[in-house]
Design a protein around this motif. Sequence first.
Motif: not given
Lengths: 340, 605
Positions: A81-82, A84-86, A88-90
């Motif tokens: 999850a971490l 995936t999110g990171a 997407l952010a960059n």
Amino acid sequence: MSATLNHIGLTRDAYKGAATTLCAGCGHNSITNHLVKALYELGVEPHLLAKMSGIGCSSKTPAYFVDQAHGFNGVHGRMPALTTGAGLANRKLLMLGVSGDGDTVSIGLGGFMHLMRRNVDCTYIIEDNGTYGLTKGQFSATADVGSVQKRGSVNTYQPIDPCAVALTLGCSFVARSFSGDGKQLVPLIKAAVAHRGTAVLDVVSPCVTFNDHDGSTKSYSWVKDHDEQIQDVTFIPFFEEISVDYEPGTTKEVELHDGSHLVLKKLSEDHDPTDRIGTMRMIEEARERNQMLTGLLYIDESAQDFATRESLPTRPLRDYGEVELRISREDFATHMSELA
Amino acid sequence: MTPGPTINDLMFQAATVNGSGSQSANLVLTRAIFSMGIPVAPKNVFPSNIEGLPTWYQLRISPKGYQARAGEPDVLVALNPATWTKDLKGVKPGGAVIHEAAYSTAGARDDVSYFPVPFAKLAKSRIANDNLRKQLTNMLYVGVVAGLLDIPFDAIEHGIRRTFQTKPKAWQVNVDAACVGYEHWQENFADRRIGHALQPMSGVTDGLVLIEGNQAAALGCVMGGCTVAAWYPITPSSSLCENLITYADRFRVDQASGEKKIAIVQAEDELAALGMAVGAGWAGARAMTSTSGPGISLMAEFSGLAYYAEVPVVIYDIQRIGPSTGLPTRTSQADLGFVYTLSHGDTKHLVLLPGTVEECYEFAQEAFDLADRFQTAVFVLSDLDLGMNLWMTPPFEYPERSFDRGKVLREEDLERLEGRWGRYRDVDQDGVTYRTLPGTHHPAAGYFTRGSGHDEDARYTEEAEAYARNMDRLVRKFESARAAMPAPVVDATAGSPIGLIAFGTTHHAVVEARDLLRERGMPVDYLRVRALPLSASIAAFVRGHERVYVIEQNRDGQMYDLLRLELPVELAGRLRSIRHYDGRPIPAESITRPLLELEEAVAVL
């Protein structure tokens, strides 16, 4: 210590990290060293690397390589999850996740599966020792049926093979290797990093303290005796010429997203790494023979990665400001009038 | 002379079957009446069900524009045979009952007026479209109600166009169906009058718009610069991210390239939803998730990580009754205490408490600024009533402020510092430290993020002193945040010895309760809490009053408890607790009744 510079002008030391706090002889330390070698030889920009992990011995290791890179030691089983999110952010970040067998196929199995299902662009290394080390030697869900715990109890439950799970979900890069086999593991790490999409590397990595005894199928001696390499793997980075010569018909070449190449020389039997179902059968048959297949099991270079599928711009989302993110004054006023 | 009808002051209720399409009919009526300048306050009372269970739509119409739920209906539309008897019992004496003609009224109460309408027969004979007949049957009662309450038919047409704004094809069939109902009224009941009527008015709703809290929050997220949102479907929160998707498709897509300046992920569970948001916040995006109570439970671990690893992230909690198999479609304010200290270990979070749809919009933006500024999780506690019902509001203001991205060191800052910095060094003595983002091109930019086991330079340590120092700094940071949170809204003009304290949607019942108390010669002052940690100014308000009633929508008085804990000891004794917790939005009566009883007891003493 080598002072040789890689193609972006860094020494191998630039890829090192803090001193390990794991047990002497731990397979994870070898993997760390192979990671240092692979990332150095690839010429990965340290500032673009994001080292992600969950909880466990394996998840501590991102502190032990590429000190200059950002790292995030998160919560148990949630590295996917971490990541995936990171990511997407960059999108420019090179996401590298290190996890363990407990972290991946027990507490984090759901997240692991959904990461692969989305084909999130990342390298996912499972440091797989079949045991819970930090909590002193309980079985993990990758322990084989009949394997014996240090204290004598025998596992009777079916193991979950992360590679089999990955194949079922059509994960776009699936490989298995052994912490003690740098010759095979280093090119596989490089290929995983070059691949765009989820690259899962299940690396059997013996736990010298709790799971390296007779009766364990994750011990150094068992793996050495039962490792069946399906190919000889050579990685040729995009910045080098292909200069390997093989007898025609004995090799398969795979071009990766960044222009690098994998040259796979068949060893044991006829294996097509683009044949997902055939690979699943091979894994199962090897298991019945009490053998562990290692090498590049499956690759699909046509699969679209998550951020591309979500139509994200290549410019990092985190860099956008008010002007680009807010609705314009005109559109906002129009929208307000629609609500009347 | 007989008294004329009461104008623009009534409770309307439609009792229908869930999944029958009555929601559109109810919205048409609401928007039609609103277009006459008449204040509306709708509450949707719906079951946890897709189709078949009873559902009620309560529309409050009041000349003063009260938006709290009020008591029993003056006008009932009864279209659910299963609840017909009970629905009928609930109507106020003198009320009007429009019902399916097939329902028996033999032996029923005689203090209400009955308007039997053969809805099923009308639908069969007058609605040609077989596929739409079920939905359009509801539009029949819109026409009948228009006749009953003197709603001009052009207002109904406006309501239809507005409700089906994006589906112009649906306009005519709906207008036709409403017309059938309207004609039926004219032909059968035109000469009958009831005690209520509607008349166009002005002065209260001028310039106002209608919007649900979740849509307002989604708009706030867009204007607040959210670029990563991860969510897992859960009522009553889903419509927040669904609205965000709609906004994103409309306003965040580059027309030329098709590129989208936001990632919205439907996660596999709430653990992953918050995990993705935390990952994105760590990497520098403005990231959020939205959920309700059960999801908050699953987010406990990551909330603690965000607190300790000091990662900005915004978490919406659209509160509902717990647990999952409770009354998941009924409203509540009972997550307050849980959320405030969510997670294991010593944690306390910044919590915003919007009370209006305008604040849903504004606090969304505020939340991202606070999260970035204090590098922590910021919770926004809305509720089902606010999130899923339409509310009247002035149009939202266009934000004039730039984003506050907080203390982030870029390449040039690190150059200037010659690489000398520490992730957790309290350089400014406000507890808020500097961070770098992954991808920052400087050899000193990288650091290793972990929970609490680190020193000022983010190096691993389990040393007791380093841990305690970090814990104390986190308290310093929390205290810095206290002053930056939205201040309470105080109305102390009454000069009364009695004060009220409330938060969130309870506000709307308080507004009305204060009017009622004033009419009885008991003006009371009011403070509305808008954030946790509690503002230091609350103590002054309590000090200025002999008795302060803390009103909230949970069983145990969670805000009351927090106030008692945080206020000086000599003030805590001035607090009294009034609680409402039956799952329906709090009405003014649930404040005035207990308050008057408690005040009477004081008078007797």
